[in-house]
Design a protein around this motif. Sequence first.
Motif, PDB file in Angstrom:
ATOM      1  N   LEU A 145       0.792  -1.247   0.097  1.00  0.00           N
ATOM      2  CA  LEU A 145      -0.009   0.130   0.188  1.00  0.00           C
ATOM      3  C   LEU A 145       0.970   1.430   0.178  1.00  0.00           C
ATOM      4  O   LEU A 145       0.470   2.265  -0.535  1.00  0.00           O
ATOM      5  N   SER A 146       1.890   1.159   0.669  1.00  0.00           N
ATOM      6  CA  SER A 146       2.703   2.423   0.894  1.00  0.00           C
ATOM      7  C   SER A 146       3.615   2.799  -0.445  1.00  0.00           C
ATOM      8  O   SER A 146       3.861   3.964  -0.586  1.00  0.00           O
ATOM      9  N   ILE A 147       3.421   1.853  -1.282  1.00  0.00           N
ATOM     10  CA  ILE A 147       4.302   2.065  -2.597  1.00  0.00           C
ATOM     11  C   ILE A 147       3.417   2.740  -3.332  1.00  0.00           C
ATOM     12  O   ILE A 147       3.601   4.127  -4.098  1.00  0.00           O
ATOM     13  N   ASN A 148       1.935   2.550  -3.491  1.00  0.00           N
ATOM     14  CA  ASN A 148       1.145   3.386  -4.289  1.00  0.00           C
ATOM     15  C   ASN A 148       0.603   4.419  -3.635  1.00  0.00           C
ATOM     16  O   ASN A 148       0.532   5.466  -4.307  1.00  0.00           O
ATOM     17  N   SER A 149       0.312   4.236  -2.296  1.00  0.00           N
ATOM     18  CA  SER A 149      -0.411   5.587  -1.736  1.00  0.00           C
ATOM     19  C   SER A 149      -0.096   5.432  -0.251  1.00  0.00           C
ATOM     20  O   SER A 149      -0.509   4.590   0.551  1.00  0.00           O
ATOM     21  N   LEU A 150       0.499   6.397   0.294  1.00  0.00           N
ATOM     22  CA  LEU A 150       0.615   6.662   1.758  1.00  0.00           C
ATOM     23  C   LEU A 150      -0.437   6.889   2.400  1.00  0.00           C
ATOM     24  O   LEU A 150      -0.725   6.450   3.688  1.00  0.00           O
ATOM     25  N   ASP A 151      -1.424   7.499   2.031  1.00  0.00           N
ATOM     26  CA  ASP A 151      -2.553   7.741   2.620  1.00  0.00           C
ATOM     27  C   ASP A 151      -3.425   6.426   3.046  1.00  0.00           C
ATOM     28  O   ASP A 151      -3.959   6.367   4.181  1.00  0.00           O
ATOM     29  N   LYS A 152      -3.519   5.547   2.129  1.00  0.00           N
ATOM     30  CA  LYS A 152      -3.946   4.320   2.188  1.00  0.00           C
ATOM     31  C   LYS A 152      -3.338   3.518   3.368  1.00  0.00           C
ATOM     32  O   LYS A 152      -4.100   2.624   4.122  1.00  0.00           O
ATOM     33  N   ALA A 153      -1.984   3.411   3.389  1.00  0.00           N
ATOM     34  CA  ALA A 153      -1.237   2.916   4.320  1.00  0.00           C
ATOM     35  C   ALA A 153      -1.749   3.462   5.817  1.00  0.00           C
ATOM     36  O   ALA A 153      -1.645   2.634   6.584  1.00  0.00           O
ATOM     37  N   ILE A 154      -1.560   4.718   5.800  1.00  0.00           N
ATOM     38  CA  ILE A 154      -1.888   5.531   6.964  1.00  0.00           C
ATOM     39  C   ILE A 154      -3.203   5.069   7.560  1.00  0.00           C
ATOM     40  O   ILE A 154      -3.605   4.523   8.800  1.00  0.00           O
ATOM     41  N   LEU A 155      -4.295   4.946   6.745  1.00  0.00           N
ATOM     42  CA  LEU A 155      -5.571   4.590   6.939  1.00  0.00           C
ATOM     43  C   LEU A 155      -5.820   3.128   7.438  1.00  0.00           C
ATOM     44  O   LEU A 155      -6.183   2.730   8.496  1.00  0.00           O
ATOM     45  N   LYS A 156      -4.987   2.223   6.745  1.00  0.00           N
ATOM     46  CA  LYS A 156      -5.012   0.715   7.374  1.00  0.00           C
ATOM     47  C   LYS A 156      -4.009   0.758   8.837  1.00  0.00           C
ATOM     48  O   LYS A 156      -4.593   0.068   9.571  1.00  0.00           O
TER      49      LYS A 156
END
Length: 161
Positions: free
Chosen positions: A105-116
């Motif tokens: 997730l962090s490769i594509n979007s840090l925001d999604k990684a933060i939400l996860k």
Amino acid sequence: MNQIDNTIPQAFSLHDIVSLFLRKKWHFMLPFLVIFGLVATYAMVATPEYRSEARILIEPKGRAPGDAASVASFTEHRIQIISEQIKQRENMLQLIKDYDLYHELSINSLDKAILKLDEAIEMSPVNTELVDPTTGRVRESTIAFQLAFEYTDPEIAKSVT
């Protein structure tokens, strides 16, 4: 003329029950096999989740032990501050980078990684009943909080917590 049947109905014998089961065995076996197959498939396919928990006690320094209301207020305020610090974007980004969390997730979007990561972190207060020495009443007070983190790797879950 109608005749009334005065015969007493007979109870089922063990032989009757066994023969009934043998005749209708697929009525019993099929649902069992389907459910067992679904559960076994889920157990093999599902990604395991590991949960690491820490209980953090809040001890106010410099407060009089008899000032229960002040201690409770301080504790709740302190827990709120710690919660906000943990959930800050910069701190969450640092956790993701330090422990290589949610790499895909962090490769594509840090925001999604933060939400996860936000969903994986759980904070809950630990309450206890304390006796107020001035009034003698029992009241519930927050004395600590529990911090939990869920992840697919047990060592990383333990390290993050």
